[in-house]
Design a protein around this motif. Structure first.
Motif, short mmCIF file in Angstrom:
data_model
loop_
_atom_site.label_atom_id
_atom_site.label_comp_id
_atom_site.label_asym_id
_atom_site.label_seq_id
_atom_site.Cartn_x
_atom_site.Cartn_y
_atom_site.Cartn_z
N UNK A 341 69.89 53.57 68.03
CA UNK A 341 71.24 53.70 68.56
C UNK A 341 72.12 54.50 67.61
N UNK A 342 72.06 54.18 66.34
CA UNK A 342 72.96 54.86 65.41
C UNK A 342 72.54 56.33 65.22
N UNK A 343 71.25 56.58 65.27
CA UNK A 343 70.80 57.97 65.17
C UNK A 343 71.28 58.77 66.37
N UNK A 344 71.18 58.13 67.52
CA UNK A 344 71.63 58.78 68.75
C UNK A 344 73.13 59.04 68.73
N UNK A 345 73.88 58.06 68.26
CA UNK A 345 75.34 58.21 68.20
C UNK A 345 75.74 59.28 67.20
N UNK A 346 75.07 59.29 66.06
CA UNK A 346 75.40 60.28 65.04
C UNK A 346 75.18 61.69 65.58
N UNK A 347 74.10 61.84 66.31
CA UNK A 347 73.75 63.16 66.84
C UNK A 347 74.72 63.58 67.95
N UNK A 348 75.01 62.64 68.84
CA UNK A 348 75.79 62.99 70.02
C UNK A 348 77.29 63.13 69.74
N UNK A 349 77.82 62.27 68.86
CA UNK A 349 79.29 62.24 68.68
C UNK A 349 79.76 62.72 67.30
N UNK A 350 78.84 62.87 66.35
CA UNK A 350 79.23 63.22 64.98
C UNK A 350 80.45 62.42 64.51
N UNK A 351 80.39 61.11 64.61
CA UNK A 351 81.57 60.30 64.29
C UNK A 351 81.81 60.20 62.79
N UNK A 352 83.05 59.91 62.42
CA UNK A 352 83.39 59.64 61.03
C UNK A 352 83.00 58.22 60.66
#
Length: 595
Positions: A341-352
Motif C-alpha cells: 500500500x505505501x509503495x503504491x501510494x508513494x508512486x501514485x501521489x508522491x506525498x510529503x
RNA sequence: GCCCUCGUAGCUCAGUUGGAUAGAGCAUCGGAUUUCUAAUCCGGUGGUCGCAGGUUCGAAUCCUGCCGAGGGCGCCA
C-alpha cells in the motif's frame, strides 16, 4: 476498484471550494518568535543559535501579559551571561505591535500587545475566509489513512475515534492548504472470509440478510467462528474456502463481492450521517496482485529470510522483533499489504507524508512496518497517529461478548436527547427545524466528546459523557454561536442603515481585550493542532473563546451601547462567530444560527 | 520474560521546547434574569500530580527503581 462512498466535494465543498485570500501577514507567534531570534542574532552575532528553541508562546497566565518567551534562561548558559542581564539587552527594543516587554522572575520575557495594533490585526482578517490562517501546506500532499472498518462487521462506538479524529485531521490539513488524499483502507481481505463463507453456506437466513445485511453477516460470522473453535474439521473447511477465494474461485469470489457491497452500503449511510467522505476507498484487496512482488523485492534486497517455513524480516538494528512477510502456507499478511500500500501510494501521489490513524494496539506493527519500508527505500515521512482504545466501564467490548454499542444507536440516542432539549427550550420553533437543530447538536456532542480529549488518552465510554450538552461540549459552543447570530440579526433590525465594519474596533473594556487576544490566536492554534495531530488543542481553544465571549456577552451591552462602541462590539461578536463556526467546521461540527 | 502506553480534585479530563501560585467541566454550596437566547454568567469548597530517589536556577513533564491499570510480542488485522 471501489467507487467512492461519498463524493468528496459534496461533503467538503464549503471548506475547499472558495478561493482564499492569500495571507499577507504572519501569525502572531511566528512574527514574535522571528523577532526574538533576530534579536538574539543581532546582539550575539558570533553565536550559533540554530537548533535552539526561541518560541514566543501564549502567556501561561494572563497576569504575565499576552505572550511570553522562556528562551533566555536556556541560552544564558551558552552565552556565559546571567539570564537577567541577557534579558535586559533583549528588551532594549520592542517588536512592532507590542506595547511593552517586561522581564520577570529568573528571565522570563513577557509581551504585552499594543491594543490598537491588535484591533487592526482583527479588522484585517474580519470577513475573510481564512481568518488569518496561513496556507502552510500549500503545494504539499498528505495521504491520510483513517476509519478503515472491517467488511461484514457493524460499525460500533469503537470505530468512532478513528473516523472522527481522522476526519478532523483531514479537514485541518485541507484548510492549511495541503492536498489531502483521504483513503479508507477497508478490511476487506483476510482469513475471516473463509469462516464467513462457510457460515453463509450453512446458516444463512435470507430474510434477515435482506432486512439488516450487516447484522446477519455478523451473526453468521460469530456462529461459524464459534463452531470452528470446537470443531477442527470446520476450521479446515474454512481454510479451504479461504484458499479457494484467494485463488479466484468464481463462486467464493462472488460471495465475497456481495459481502463487500452490502457492507459498503451500510458504511455509506453512517458516513453520510457523520459528514465524512473519502477520496479513495481502497481496501486491502486492492493490493492483492502486488503482494508477491513486494516479497520478491524484499528477497532481492536481501532483507527477507526463511524461518520456520515463513519468510521474515529481521529488525535487530532497530531493536524490534522480527516481522513476518509471508506465512508458511504461502499466504501474505498485513505487513505485506501495508508495504504494498505505501509503495503504491508513494508512486501514485508522491506525498510529503502518509498519516495512519489507528488504535494504540498497532504501535508495534507500525514501528516494524515503517522500519521495513525504510529499508526498502521509502523516504516519505510516515506517521502513526494512534489513539487510546475505547472501552466500557466493565472492560473491553467485543463482537463475541455481545456487548458492543452500535454507532447507529449512539447517534440515534444523541439526536433524541438533543431533540428533547430543543423542544423544551425552543417550543416556538417548527418541528422540522427542531429536528434539524437536534441533529446538528446531537452529532456535534458525540464528535466533540471524542475530539476534546487528547487522542492518546484511554477512553471509557459513558452515555452521559458522550452526549453531554453542557459544560465543555459542542452544544455550549453552538449555543454561543447562535446567540451571536441573534445579536447580528437584532443589529440589522435596529440599525440596518449602518455597517459595523465602517467603525474601528476599539478595545475599551478589559473583557473586550481578553476576547481580542483570544481571537488573534486562532491561526496559531489551527497550525499547532494540525502539526501535533491533536484536535483537542483546537477544542480547548474554542471552548476558551466561547467562555470569554459568554462573559463579554453577560457583562457589557452591545446594542444599547453608544454609537461607535456598539459597532466595535458587534464586530467582535461577528469575529467570534466566524472563529467558532470555522473552528467547529474544522472539527466536522455544524454551527446552526438558531438552536 | 521482553516491549509500549498510562496513573493529576469526589467523577471525567487539560496541562504547548522542563518554567512563574497545577487548570477546566461535571458534581456540590452561595449569588445573578424589567435589558442583546439562563443550553448562560459571577463566586466558594475541593489536589502529598501513584510511591521513592536522582538530574538543575526550576520537574506533573527528563532519568532510575518500585506499586497499580491497559495493550502488544513470526504465521489475526
Amino acid at each position: 476498484m471501489f467507487c467512492a462512498l461519498v463524493r468528496r466535494d459534496a461533503v467538503y465543498g464549503a471548506l475547499t471550494g472558495g478561493k482564499y485570500k492569500k495571507l499577507k501577514m504572519k501569525t502572531l507567534e511566528h512574527e514574535l518568535s522571528g523577532w526574538m531570534r533576530a534579536r538574539f542574532q543581532t546582539l550575539f552575532p558570533d553565536t550559533d543559535f540554530s537548533g535552539v528553541q526561541m518560541e514566543v508562546l501564549p502567556a501561561t497566565d494572563e497576569r504575565f501579559g499576552d505572550y511570553q518567551c522562556n528562551a533566555v534562561m536556556g541560552v544564558a548558559k551558552r552565552l556565559k551571561r546571567a539570564p537577567v542581564e541577557v534579558a535586559k539587552l533583549l528588551v532594549a527594543e520592542c517588536p512592532a505591535g507590542v506595547a511593552r516587554l517586561e522581564i520577570a522572575g529568573p528571565g522570563f520575557i513577557n509581551f504585552h500587545l499594543d491594543d490598537a495594533a491588535l484591533a487592526r490585526r482583527l479588522e484585517e482578517v474580519q470577513g475573510t475566509e481564512r481568518l488569518g490562517v496561513p496556507e502552510i501546506g500549500h503545494g504539499k500532499t498528505v495521504v491520510l489513512d483513517y476509519s478503515s472498518p472491517n467488511i461484514a462487521k457493524p460499525m460500533h462506538i469503537g470505530h468512532i475515534r478513528s473516523t472522527v479524529i481522522g476526519n478532523a485531521l483531514d479537514r485541518l490539513h485541507r484548510f492549511l492548504g495541503y492536498t489531502v488524499v483521504a483513503d479508507n483502507h477497508l478490511g476487506d481481505w483476510g482469513t475471516q472470509f473463509g469462516i464467513l463463507i462457510l457460515g453463509y453456506r450453512n446458516y444463512l437466513d435470507a430474510q434477515a440478510l435482506k432486512d439488516d445485511p450487516i447484522a446477519e453477516l455478523e451473526r453468521l460470522y460469530v456462529k461459524s467462528y464459534e463452531r470452528s473453535k470446537e470443531d477442527e474439521s470446520w476450521l479446515h473447511q474454512a481454510r479451504a474456502e479461504l484458499v479457494k477465494l484467494q485463488q479466484g474461485d468464481a463462486e467464493n469470489r462472488a460471495l465475497w463481492q456481495q459481502f463487500v457491497q452490502l457492507s459498503l452500503g451500510e458504511f455509506a449511510k453512517i458516513y453520510a450521517r457523520l459528514g465524512v467522505g473519502f477520496d479513495l476507498n481502497r481496501g486491502e484487496s486492492f493490493y492483492n496482485d502486488q503482494l508477491a512482488g513486494v516479497v520478491e523485492r524484499l528477497q532481492a534486497l536481501g532483507l527477507a529470510e526463511e524461518s520456520e517455513g515463513a519468510l521474515v524480516v529481521k529488525l535487530d538494528e532497530e531493536k524490534l522483533p522480527l516481522c513476518l512477510v509471508r506465512k508458511s502456507d504461502g499466504g501474505f499478511n498485513y505487513t505485506t499489504t501495508d508495504l504494498a500500500t505505501v509503495l503504491s501510494r508513494a508512486k501514485e501521489f508522491s506525498p510529503d507524508a502518509v498519516i495512519y490513524v489507528t488504535d494504540e494496539r498497532q504501535q508495534l506493527h507500525f514501528k516494524q512496518f515503517f522500519a521495513v519500508a525504510r529499508k526498502m527505500g521509502v523516504t516519505t515521512r510516515l506517521v502513526h497517529v494512534w489513539f487510546g482504545l475505547m472501552r466500557l466501564p466493565e472492560g473491553t467490548f467485543s463482537t463475541r461478548q455481545g456487548n458492543v454499542i452500535k454507532l447507529e444507536r449512539l447517534l440515534d440516542e444523541a439526536e433524541s436527547r438533543a431533540l428533547a432539549l430543543v423542544k423544551a427550550s425552543s417550543p416556538e420553533m417548527d418541528e422540522a427545524t427542531q429536528r434539524e437543530v437536534a441533529r446538528a447538536v446531537g452529532l456535534g456532542a458525540v464528535k466533540y466528546a471524542d475530539l476534546s480529549q487528547n487522542p492518546q488518552s484511554l477512553v471509557t465510554f459513558s452515555w452521559d459523557k458522550a452526549l453531554a450538552l453542557d459544560g465543555n461540549s459542542a452544544p455550549y459552543l453552538q449555543y454561543a454561536h447562535a446567540r451571536i447570530a441573534s445579536v447580528r440579526d437584532k443589529y440589522r433590525e435596529q440599525f440596518g442603515d449602518r455597517r459595523p465594519e465602517d467603525s474601528p474596533i476599539v478595545l475599551g473594556e478589559a473583557i473586550e481585550r481578553r476576547l481580542a487576544v483570544r481571537l488573534a490566536r486562532f491561526p496559531d492554534v489551527v497550525a499547532r493542532a494540525t502539526s501535533v495531530y491533536k484536535p483537542n488543542v483546537l477544542c480547548e481553544y474554542l471552548f476558551e473563546v466561547a467562555q470569554v465571549y459568554s462573559t463579554f456577552y453577560q457583562t457589557v451591552p452591545f446594542l444599547k451601547a453608544e454609537e461607535g462602541v456598539r459597532e466595535s462590539r458587534v464586530r467582535l461578536c461577528d469575529l467570534t462567530a466566524s472563529v467558532l463556526k470555522r473552528g467547529l467546521a474544522l472539527l466536522g461540527i455544524e454551527a446552526p444560527n438558531r438552536i
